[in-house]
Motif scaffolding. Structure first.
Motif, PDB file in Angstrom:
ATOM      1  N   PRO A 131       0.816  -1.223   0.000  1.00 42.30           N
ATOM      2  CA  PRO A 131       0.000   0.000   0.000  1.00 42.30           C
ATOM      3  C   PRO A 131       0.848   1.271   0.000  1.00 42.30           C
ATOM      4  CG  PRO A 131      -0.829  -1.582   1.597  1.00 42.30           C
ATOM      5  CD  PRO A 131       0.499  -2.091   1.146  1.00 42.30           C
ATOM      6  N   GLU A 134       2.182   1.728  -3.603  1.00 39.81           N
ATOM      7  CA  GLU A 134       1.160   2.195  -4.534  1.00 39.81           C
ATOM      8  C   GLU A 134       0.759   3.643  -4.247  1.00 39.81           C
ATOM      9  OE1 GLU A 134      -1.958  -0.724  -4.523  1.00 39.81           O
ATOM     10  OE2 GLU A 134      -0.741  -2.180  -5.632  1.00 39.81           O
ATOM     11  N   ARG A 135       0.731   4.021  -2.977  1.00 44.60           N
ATOM     12  CA  ARG A 135       0.442   5.428  -2.672  1.00 44.60           C
ATOM     13  C   ARG A 135       1.540   6.342  -3.218  1.00 44.60           C
ATOM     14  NH1 ARG A 135      -1.360   3.163   2.564  1.00 44.60           N
ATOM     15  NH2 ARG A 135      -3.653   3.310   2.604  1.00 44.60           N
ATOM     16  N   GLU A 139       0.828   9.385  -5.689  1.00 45.39           N
ATOM     17  CA  GLU A 139       1.244  10.735  -5.304  1.00 45.39           C
ATOM     18  C   GLU A 139       2.154  11.360  -6.351  1.00 45.39           C
ATOM     19  OE1 GLU A 139       3.009  10.293  -1.483  1.00 45.39           O
ATOM     20  OE2 GLU A 139       1.092   9.927  -0.468  1.00 45.39           O
ATOM     21  N   ILE A 200      -7.048  -0.413  -1.069  1.00 47.66           N
ATOM     22  CA  ILE A 200      -6.991   0.885  -0.398  1.00 47.66           C
ATOM     23  C   ILE A 200      -7.780   1.928  -1.188  1.00 47.66           C
ATOM     24  CG2 ILE A 200      -4.789   0.396   0.717  1.00 47.66           C
ATOM     25  CD1 ILE A 200      -3.394   1.966  -1.499  1.00 47.66           C
ATOM     26  N   GLU A 202      -7.016   4.835  -2.238  1.00 52.35           N
ATOM     27  CA  GLU A 202      -6.276   5.476  -3.335  1.00 52.35           C
ATOM     28  C   GLU A 202      -6.126   4.560  -4.545  1.00 52.35           C
ATOM     29  OE1 GLU A 202      -4.460   6.895   0.606  1.00 52.35           O
ATOM     30  OE2 GLU A 202      -5.301   5.050  -0.244  1.00 52.35           O
TER      31      GLU A 202
END
Length: 267
Positions: A131, A134-135, A139, A200, A202
């Motif tokens: 996670p 991937e965030r 971003e 998640i 996002e």
């Protein structure tokens, strides 16, 4: 439609709608190129769930210089010593590119975990880091879409049987695929655990019901198109130039070159 199996999509309707969606995919491609966007689409699911066929339809009419398929082989000895996500990072898109991952970093949450190709510590580390990874992609501006293709055990077994009998598709069937039949519940538990940790806000998972391959392809492509705020980019105005007059060039004699035999004449 809860509890009721949908009828298979008729071929004529499927082909008509697929062509329309593929036309929209070309528009999406041109928007990605014009806007300098970066799109990553992850295709995951059980063996024979229909990922490969869907990827083929997505990429069929796209420019391979813009949209490419990343289907990574078994990691090398050197790659096994790297940070797990490292070999996937180098396949991420630059501006104006689309990458379709035919399986991805989620191998660690599936086949590697179930088949014992990674340690429990490596598996737990993946669930914590994924996670975050991937965030970081999101971003940085990457558009990330994740699709899980879900197939029933009966349909998977039937597809394996057809592959075994078809010489054109037998290469798709490996001992690892057959092993998955005996580990159906283990893979189910692994998928459930993966979703708990990596579904998640996002970067959510989107599940594609794929017992009907035609329906799965249409649903997945339509969802992808609907999830991205693309618009049609006007193509450049092109005109065929007039053919110039001959300057006296003559082709060399045919017998100086080697031609491919006319096999078509024998059929």
């Amino acid at each position: 439609m809860a509890g009721k199996k949908a009828a298979k999509v008729p071929r004529a309707a499927y082909e008509r709608e697929l062509l329309r969606l593929q036309t929209e995919l070309v528009k999406l491609q041109e928007w990605v190129r014009a806007e300098g966007a970066r799109l990553v689409v992850v295709f995951e699911g059980r063996d024979a769930a229909g990922k490969g066929g869907t990827i083929k339809r997505v990429a069929e009419h796209l420019n391979p210089r813009v949209a490419r398929i990343a289907a990574l082989p078994t990691p090398t000895e050197r790659e096994r010593t790297q940070w797990y996500f490292q070999r996937y990072v180098e396949h991420l898109p630059a501006a104006g590119e689309i990458v379709l991952f035919d399986r991805s970093w989620y191998n660690r949450a599936g086949v590697e975990h179930v088949m014992g190709f990674c340690t429990k510590e490596e598996y737990q580390l993946f669930l914590r880091q994924c996670p975050i990874f991937e965030r970081m992609l999101i971003e940085d501006g990457i558009l990330l879409r994740k699709y899980w293709f879900s197939v029933s055990d009966a349909e998977q077994q039937e597809r394996f049987r057809r592959r075994l009998e078809d010489p054109l598709r037998r290469w798709k069937l490996s001992p690892m695929d057959l092993e998955s039949l005996t580990r159906w519940e283990a893979y189910s538990r692994a998928k459930d655990e993966m979703l708990v940790h990596t579904d998640i806000a996002e970067a959510p998972w989107y599940v594609v019901e794929s017992d009907d391959k035609r329906r799965a392809r249409l649903n997945m492509i339509a969802h992808l198109l609907g999830s991205i705020p693309y618009h049609e980019v006007p193509p450049p105005v092109l005109e065929l130039p007039p053919r110039p007059s001959s300057t006296g060039y003559e082709r060399p004699p045919r017998d100086l070159q080697t031609y491919v035999p006319d096999h078509a004449a024998s059929i």
